[in-house]
Structure formats: C-alpha cells, structure tokens
Motif scaffolding. Structure first.
Motif: not given
Length: 523
Positions: A189-194
């Motif tokens: 669920s984490k929004i990371t990177g691209t």
C-alpha cells in the motif's frame, strides 16, 4: 507427488518465498488413506479455502425464511440484474432445439458461437481489425481456462508469475491438474519510488519477482494479468499494458490476460483498455486473452468462458482438454443469442447494470467513510479493497483470520487479504453488487464488529500500551487514505468534502488524538 506433500508439511509457510502455498496450511489436515498424494492435496485445498463458502451455504440469509442467516459479501457475484437476465434468457429466440445442439460439437465450441464471440470481442474490445473465429475457444468457465492453459504452457513443478493481491481461485486452477505453481510479485500500500497509487504493479516489481524465482531454481513460463484487477479494482492504462507485455516478451513469457470484468466498469470517468484493442501486440504468439459472461452478465451459474489466442498450437492443445470442460449445446445457443443482441446489451442491460453497480458502490463506500475506514475507491468490478489494519492490534495474519471469523460469527462473510496472498495483514475485500436491504443489514453487522473491536483495542491499550505499533499503522494507513482515482486533482476545488471528513475521522481514530484531546483537557 508424495514428495510435494511431505515438503508442504515440513516447511513452515512463513519460510516460503517462491511457492503456491499460503492460505492453505497442510499441518491442520490429516492425510486420508483412501486418497493418493495428489488427492490429499486437492482435499487440503478444498478444506482450507471453502470454510466460509460452506458456512454460507449451510446458513444462507433469507429475508423471510432465515433473517439471521449469513449475508455473503465474499463471493464475487452480481446479484443486481436477475430481473433483466431472466427476462432476456426466457424470450422465444432462446428456446431453439436442433439436432446439432444435442450432439458432440467441435471441442473448441460450435462455430456459430465462436463467430459470435469474435464479433462481440471485436466490438467491445475495440479491436483494430476483426477478430477471427478460428482463434476462439469455448470452455465452461475461466477457472477451466486457467487450468488448461497452465497445463499446456508449463510442465509440472514450473511456475506462472502473478502480482499479489489476486483472485485466490487461480492458485487451485493452475495447481490441481497441472501441478503448476505461482510466483508472487508482492505489491503493497505504500506509495514509493515510481509508484503513483497503492498496490501499483510496475515492471520493476515483476523483474524482481522473476529474478528471485530464477535464483531459487524455479522455471517461470508465463505472466498472469487481471484487468480490471480483482480485488483492487485497478484498470491498467495502455502504457502500463504495453510495459507489462514488453517485459514478458524480453523474457519469452506467455501472457494470460483475464478481462472477465471488462464490461463492469461502471463510471464514465474510467476507461477500460483491452489487450485485444492494442494496435500492435509485442508478442502475439504468446498473448492469450480470457473473458466470460459470469461477471459482466451477472450469470455466474452459467459456466461459460472463452479464450482468444492467435497461437494455433496453444489453441489445439487447449482444445484437447475441452472434452473435459465443454459447454452443452443448448447453452452455447443461448450465449450466442445473448451476445449478438447488441441493441439490448447497449440500450437496456449495460445502462441499468452500470447505474445499479454505481449506486451500490456509493452506498458501501459512504458507509465506510462514515466509519472512518480507508479503502481504494475504484470504478470497476463488484468489490472494494478495504483497510482494516487499525482493528489489528499486533498486525499479524493470525489476527486477520480472527477478525474474519468474527465477521462470520456475526453472520457476514467477507474475504480476508490472506486469501488473495496480500503481503500486508488487515486488508479485506467486500462485494457490493447486492440488493439494498442486504447491503444495509450486512453493513450494520460489519459496523457492530468494528465498533466492538475498537473498544477492545482501547481497553487493551490501557492495560498494555503498544503505542509505537499503533503509530506505525497510522502512518502507513494515511498514505492509502480514501484513494479516489489514479489521476491527480486538477485544482483544489476538486477535493471531495466527504473524503476529507472521512480522512479526518480515520486519522483521529487511528491515532491517540482523541485520548490527548478530551473534553476535560479542553476545559
């Protein structure tokens, strides 16, 4: 074989990185002396994955006969369109009975049906050129198609790559006959990177899963894509689809694209793109597209699925298994009549179905906002992916299962995240494609469980503080919030007041804000 069963018993599930086992725990089952090792494994699958389903069928809710029975928000069925479908399927043109319909057909399906399927998919998938009937195969449902494709594309012990969370029935479909495993590309669920949204599938995640599998000596033959995605409700953009297909081509992987919900996109703001509508497929000989009527036409009891593939070797190999998975002649006639009635589909059925799905989705998501429960707000399928992590004190899959049983004890069946191989405990899927009175009663029962659980957690925290754990859950949950769509808002005024209120409620409940800001302290 027997060795596989012994290995299943010997290795803890938590140690399995590249494996098809997860929701099923073999140590809970006794080996039957009446079954082969393969039969025992089949028995294990049935016992572990169908507990809630069996409980529901033994105690179904009925407004008059059994008002205290179980409400099923777990099985992905559309229960909103019986009136439309029953009327259409009983009209005079459906009741043809000719000798060919009562005799053995071409195992790929009667040609009149395959021609109709080709025309139907050409139109609704927006294919750039007419699709060919010779590339169409008909089976009794998409589960049979997954099983057949896994069997003809992979050897026993080989694997297929799939992103989690995903519809868990695929695990059984590819394994029970073909002994084919699944390799997971874990999404979170984490929004990371691209990433721009929770649980976003990227080529990088596919590459990592594939390389990890190969490092462990696992041979991966194919990639499965679900579009629209179950349970997330995501719809892949054309650029995303192209990226996934190019990835598969680089690694010489077949791609099995399941588009079973393609006509169940119920909001005008969302656009579905079929693989069959692409101008150019990167690897057409390794691209195989599935669709069926069970979801889009609300008739899951009529077992009908279709495969479109340009690869005649694959088509013929799958056709050899159609002997076991055929569709009876009279049903083939009815399906052909249904698919060719374009005016009724467009002017009557789809309009009504989309409006009903949208209304039901709005009701359930409004209830979740009132409860302060985060969820992914998508516009396809029959389901909402819900974040119940704040109701887990320790954040384990064991606690998730206890919450699932708590819902079942309170007569509402949901699907827990572990059933979809979700990597994060606490996510659940709820089916909203149901009649209003069942939605209302079911949400009341869910509310009761959640409010009780909230009180229990508060009491537990007073006795044994676990603040750091709660803070961690609040932080990660805040990133999910009430995710409205894939697009970024174009201006401040596009924010939804209900979403903001719901977010505020969620942040208050998932932190110690209420404890720190009591009425006495304000005074």
């Amino acid at each position: 074989g027997g060795g596989d069963l012994q290995e299943m018993r010997a290795r803890p599930l938590t140690e399995k990185k590249v494996d098809m086992h997860g929701f099923c725990n073999p140590s809970d089952f006794q080996r039957s002396p009446y079954l082969s090792a393969r039969g025992n494994i089949a028995n294990i699958f049935r016992g572990s994955t169908e507990e809630g389903y069996k409980a529901y069928h033994a105690d179904k809710y009925d407004e008059d006969k059994n008002p205290n029975g179980i409400i099923n928000f777990g099985t992905s069925e559309n229960k909103l369109c019986f009136d439309l479908m029953s009327k259409r399927l009983t009209q005079a043109d459906m009741n043809l009975m000719e000798p060919p319909l009562l005799q053995y057909p071409d195992w790929k399906g009667h040609m009149f049906l395959r021609e109709e399927v080709a025309r139907f998919l050409t139109y609704y998938c927006k294919a750039p050129a007419p699709l060919k009937a010779e590339n169409v195969i008909v089976l009794n449902g998409c589960g049979s198609l997954f099983s057949a494709l896994a069997t003809v594309l992979c050897d026993p012990g080989e694997a297929v790559l799939i992103a989690t969370p995903f519809y868990g029935g695929i695990t059984q479909s590819v394994f029970l006959y073909g002994n084919v495993k699944l390799v997971y590309a874990y999404l979170d669920s984490k929004i990371t990177g691209t990433s721009t949204r929770p649980f976003q599938l990227t080529v990088e995640k596919l590459e990592k899963a594939l390389q990890d599998a190969r490092a462990e000596g696992v041979t991966v033959r194919a990639l499965i894509l679900l579009n629209p995605q179950n349970p997330l409700g995501d719809i892949y953009s054309l650029s995303e689809l192209r990226d996934y297909l190019e990835f598969a081509k680089r690694h010489e992987l077949h791609v099995i694209v399941d588009e079973i919900y393609m006509l169940s996109v119920f909001d005008e703001s969302a656009t579905f793109h079929s693989v069959l509508g692409m101008d150019r497929l990167p690897d057409p000989q390794r691209t195989h597209v599935m669709w069926g009527i069970s979801k889009d036409f609300a008739v899951s009891g009529i077992r009908f699925g279709t495969l479109y593939t340009e690869n005649q070797d694959v088509a013929n190999a799958v056709a050899s298994l159609c002997y076991f998975h055929g569709v009876c002649g009279p049903v083939q006639h009815k399906v052909a009549q249904l698919l060719r009635d374009r005016d009724w589909i467009n002017q009557v059925y789809l309009r009504a179905n989309h409006a009903r799905l949208k209304a039901a989705h709005t009701y359930v998501t409004d209830e979740l906002k009132t409860l302060g429960v985060p969820f992914l707000n998508r516009n396809a399928g029959f389901f909402v992916w819900i974040d119940f992590r704040k109701y887990l004190r320790t954040g384990t899959f064991e606690e998730e299962m206890l919450l699932w049983r708590r819902f079942l004890d309170n007569k509402v069946l949901l699907s827990c995240g572990k059933a979809f191989e979700c990597s994060e405990p606490g996510w659940f899927r709820i089916i909203f494609a149901d009649k209003t009175h069942r939605l209302q009663l079911g949400m009341q029962r869910i509310r009761k469980v959640l409010e009780e659980r909230e009180q229990e957690i508060l009491a537990e925290e007073k006795e044994q503080p676990c603040q750091s754990d709660q803070d961690g859950k609040a932080d990660s949950t805040d990133e999910v919030i009430f995710v409205s769509r894939h697009q970024e808002p174009t201006c401040a005024s596009s924010s939804n007041l209900g979403d903001l209120i719901g977010l505020l409620q969620q942040q208050m409940r998932s932190s110690d804000w209420l404890q720190k800001n009591t009425a006495e302290q304000f005074a």
